[in-house]
Design a protein around this motif. Structure first.
Motif, mmCIF file in Angstrom:
data_model
loop_
_atom_site.group_PDB
_atom_site.id
_atom_site.type_symbol
_atom_site.label_atom_id
_atom_site.label_comp_id
_atom_site.label_asym_id
_atom_site.label_seq_id
_atom_site.Cartn_x
_atom_site.Cartn_y
_atom_site.Cartn_z
ATOM 1 N N LYS A 1 -54.912 33.138 9.599
ATOM 2 C CA LYS A 1 -54.341 32.273 10.634
ATOM 3 C C LYS A 1 -55.193 32.309 11.899
ATOM 4 N N ALA A 2 -55.593 33.502 12.317
ATOM 5 C CA ALA A 2 -56.419 33.632 13.529
ATOM 6 C C ALA A 2 -57.761 32.937 13.352
ATOM 7 N N ARG A 3 -58.335 33.026 12.163
ATOM 8 C CA ARG A 3 -59.627 32.385 11.905
ATOM 9 C C ARG A 3 -59.502 30.869 11.964
ATOM 10 N N LEU A 4 -58.436 30.338 11.394
ATOM 11 C CA LEU A 4 -58.260 28.891 11.369
ATOM 12 C C LEU A 4 -57.999 28.330 12.762
ATOM 13 N N ARG A 5 -57.386 29.118 13.612
ATOM 14 C CA ARG A 5 -57.075 28.658 14.964
ATOM 15 C C ARG A 5 -58.101 29.107 15.998
ATOM 16 N N ASP A 6 -59.162 29.765 15.536
ATOM 17 C CA ASP A 6 -60.193 30.260 16.457
ATOM 18 C C ASP A 6 -59.567 31.090 17.574
ATOM 19 N N ALA A 7 -58.592 31.904 17.191
ATOM 20 C CA ALA A 7 -57.853 32.699 18.169
ATOM 21 C C ALA A 7 -58.206 34.175 18.029
ATOM 22 N N VAL A 8 -58.115 34.879 19.139
ATOM 23 C CA VAL A 8 -58.267 36.331 19.122
ATOM 24 C C VAL A 8 -56.882 36.923 18.901
ATOM 25 N N ASP A 9 -56.616 37.335 17.687
ATOM 26 C CA ASP A 9 -55.297 37.837 17.315
ATOM 27 C C ASP A 9 -55.484 39.086 16.466
ATOM 28 N N GLU A 10 -55.084 40.217 17.008
ATOM 29 C CA GLU A 10 -55.256 41.490 16.319
ATOM 30 C C GLU A 10 -53.990 41.919 15.579
ATOM 31 N N THR A 11 -53.074 40.991 15.359
ATOM 32 C CA THR A 11 -51.829 41.349 14.676
ATOM 33 C C THR A 11 -52.098 41.954 13.305
ATOM 34 N N TYR A 12 -53.113 41.446 12.637
ATOM 35 C CA TYR A 12 -53.415 41.926 11.284
ATOM 36 C C TYR A 12 -53.706 43.420 11.269
ATOM 37 N N SER A 13 -54.254 43.950 12.377
ATOM 38 C CA SER A 13 -54.691 45.345 12.398
ATOM 39 C C SER A 13 -53.537 46.331 12.275
ATOM 40 N N GLN A 14 -52.311 45.930 12.659
ATOM 41 C CA GLN A 14 -51.180 46.839 12.574
ATOM 42 C C GLN A 14 -50.759 47.090 11.137
ATOM 43 N N TYR A 15 -51.280 46.292 10.212
ATOM 44 C CA TYR A 15 -50.943 46.474 8.803
ATOM 45 C C TYR A 15 -52.087 47.110 8.014
ATOM 46 N N LEU A 16 -53.085 47.609 8.714
ATOM 47 C CA LEU A 16 -54.215 48.255 8.047
ATOM 48 C C LEU A 16 -54.345 49.699 8.491
ATOM 49 N N GLU A 17 -54.860 50.525 7.606
ATOM 50 C CA GLU A 17 -55.152 51.910 7.948
ATOM 51 C C GLU A 17 -56.389 51.958 8.849
ATOM 52 N N PRO A 18 -56.547 53.030 9.654
ATOM 53 C CA PRO A 18 -57.710 53.125 10.552
ATOM 54 C C PRO A 18 -59.048 52.960 9.829
ATOM 55 N N GLU B 1 -59.597 51.347 7.114
ATOM 56 C CA GLU B 1 -59.721 49.963 6.663
ATOM 57 C C GLU B 1 -60.174 49.057 7.805
ATOM 58 N N LYS B 2 -59.639 49.315 8.998
ATOM 59 C CA LYS B 2 -60.058 48.529 10.163
ATOM 60 C C LYS B 2 -61.523 48.775 10.486
ATOM 61 N N GLU B 3 -61.958 50.022 10.351
ATOM 62 C CA GLU B 3 -63.369 50.325 10.590
ATOM 63 C C GLU B 3 -64.260 49.637 9.566
ATOM 64 N N GLU B 4 -63.785 49.552 8.347
ATOM 65 C CA GLU B 4 -64.578 48.967 7.263
ATOM 66 C C GLU B 4 -64.818 47.469 7.468
ATOM 67 N N ILE B 5 -63.834 46.783 8.037
ATOM 68 C CA ILE B 5 -63.956 45.326 8.189
ATOM 69 C C ILE B 5 -64.415 44.912 9.583
ATOM 70 N N LYS B 6 -64.624 45.896 10.473
ATOM 71 C CA LYS B 6 -64.931 45.582 11.867
ATOM 72 C C LYS B 6 -66.168 44.717 12.005
ATOM 73 N N LEU B 7 -67.168 44.966 11.195
ATOM 74 C CA LEU B 7 -68.441 44.242 11.320
ATOM 75 C C LEU B 7 -68.501 42.984 10.444
ATOM 76 N N GLN B 8 -67.424 42.677 9.766
ATOM 77 C CA GLN B 8 -67.399 41.507 8.893
ATOM 78 C C GLN B 8 -67.158 40.237 9.709
ATOM 79 N N GLY B 9 -67.859 39.163 9.350
ATOM 80 C CA GLY B 9 -67.657 37.896 10.037
ATOM 81 C C GLY B 9 -66.366 37.217 9.623
ATOM 82 N N ASN B 10 -65.975 37.402 8.373
ATOM 83 C CA ASN B 10 -64.744 36.800 7.857
ATOM 84 C C ASN B 10 -63.793 37.930 7.494
ATOM 85 N N ILE B 11 -62.891 38.243 8.416
ATOM 86 C CA ILE B 11 -61.998 39.385 8.228
ATOM 87 C C ILE B 11 -61.040 39.159 7.069
#
Length: 303
Positions: free
Chosen positions: A125-142, A144-154
């Motif tokens: 949803k955040a990608r489609l709306r070009d929005a800065v939305d970190e809501t997804y991070s509350q459902y990931l382990e630390p 996991e968040k580190e693993e995807i941090k450098l990814q262009g398409n989260i």
């Protein structure tokens, strides 16, 4: 997405006031040109606005149909995401066996797999709306968040994590090969839906259609004012604007659907859909901390 059966006049005027001013100025200019310069030399044939009006009707109708097709396709894709997300959670809860894991580990494994699906939806949803939305991070382990941090398409990175986790379940004997194939198919369908939404977002509506429609409406309003000023006098300014307002309002209404993932009242209600899926999946897990559904804004639309 608008939920009121009637559109308020104030909303229409907010969307069209700039164009209205331009049309009124154009009608005034056309009236003055005919009154001061043209009427002593020749008359404007009435066939001109007639032909232009017919051509514009086709242009506006075509544009609106194509814009609605984009909006409806986007809505169907997100409808499939709703179904596939529920199917994914149901498969995790029903088909993943405990194997050699203890009760706590078993509950955590299922929870993580469902939580990642919620994170995927919020990231998409955040990608489609070009929005800065970190809501997804509350459902990931630390980690996991580190693993995807450098990814262009989260969202895609989260699906990759789901695929690895599913493979690990099969390796540990918590799902059999048949169920692995079926659940992997769900991941494929989620990836397909993500790709289709990105295609809609990244495919720009042909600029020529929008530009020529606006230009033809302006020509139509000017020519109509020139013709009817011979009969209506100064009232031709109002009548020219009124007819132009109908065309402009119809065109703007259609174009508001052109980008279905924008964060506006006419777009697909991604906030509402994502929250609905989140609530459904958390309830399936037996969670007690359930967020509230997204409420309409001013009882008029939902985002």
């Amino acid at each position: 997405m608008l939920i009121e059966p009637n559109i308020r006049l104030s909303r229409i005027l907010r969307n069209t006031w700039q164009v209205d001013i331009i049309m009124i100025i154009s009608c005034i200019a056309a009236y003055l040109v005919r009154t001061v310069l043209i009427r002593h030399h020749f008359e404007i044939p009435s066939i001109i606005p007639t032909v232009l009006g017919t051509a514009i009707a086709f242009f506006v109708g075509f544009n609106n149909n194509q814009a609605y097709d984009r909006w409806w396709e986007a809505r169907k894709i997100w409808g499939s995401l709703v179904n596939d997300s529920r199917s994914w959670a149901r498969s995790i809860i029903s088909y993943v066996s405990q194997g050699k894991a203890d009760d706590l580990q078993y509950a955590i494994v299922k929870k993580r797999l469902v939580y990642r699906q919620i994170a995927f939806l919020y990231a998409l949803k955040a990608r489609l709306r070009d929005a800065v939305d970190e809501t997804y991070s509350q459902y990931l382990e630390p980690h996991e968040k580190e693993e995807i941090k450098l990814q262009g398409n989260i969202a895609n990175a989260i699906l990759m994590q789901q695929s690895k986790a599913l493979q690990q379940l099969e390796k540990e004997g918590m799902i059999d090969s048949f169920r692995f194939i079926e659940m992997n198919q769900l991941l494929v369908k989620l990836c397909d839906a993500m790709g289709m939404t990105e295609r809609i977002k990244n495919t720009i509506y042909p600029t020529a259609y929008i530009y020529f429609t606006k230009a033809f409406i302006w020509l139509f309003v000017v020519s109509l004012t020139l013709v009817i000023s011979a009969f209506a006098g100064v009232w031709s300014i109002f009548l020219g604007w009124l007819v132009g307002f109908v065309y402009v309002s119809t065109q703007i209404n259609g174009m508001s659907l052109m980008n279905p993932f924008d964060n506006n009242s006419a777009a697909v209600p991604l906030n509402q859909i994502t929250r609905t899926i989140e609530i459904n999946l958390l309830e399936m897990l037996g969670e007690t901390n359930i967020p509230e559904p997204v409420k309409p804004i001013n009882n008029e639309y939902v985002l």
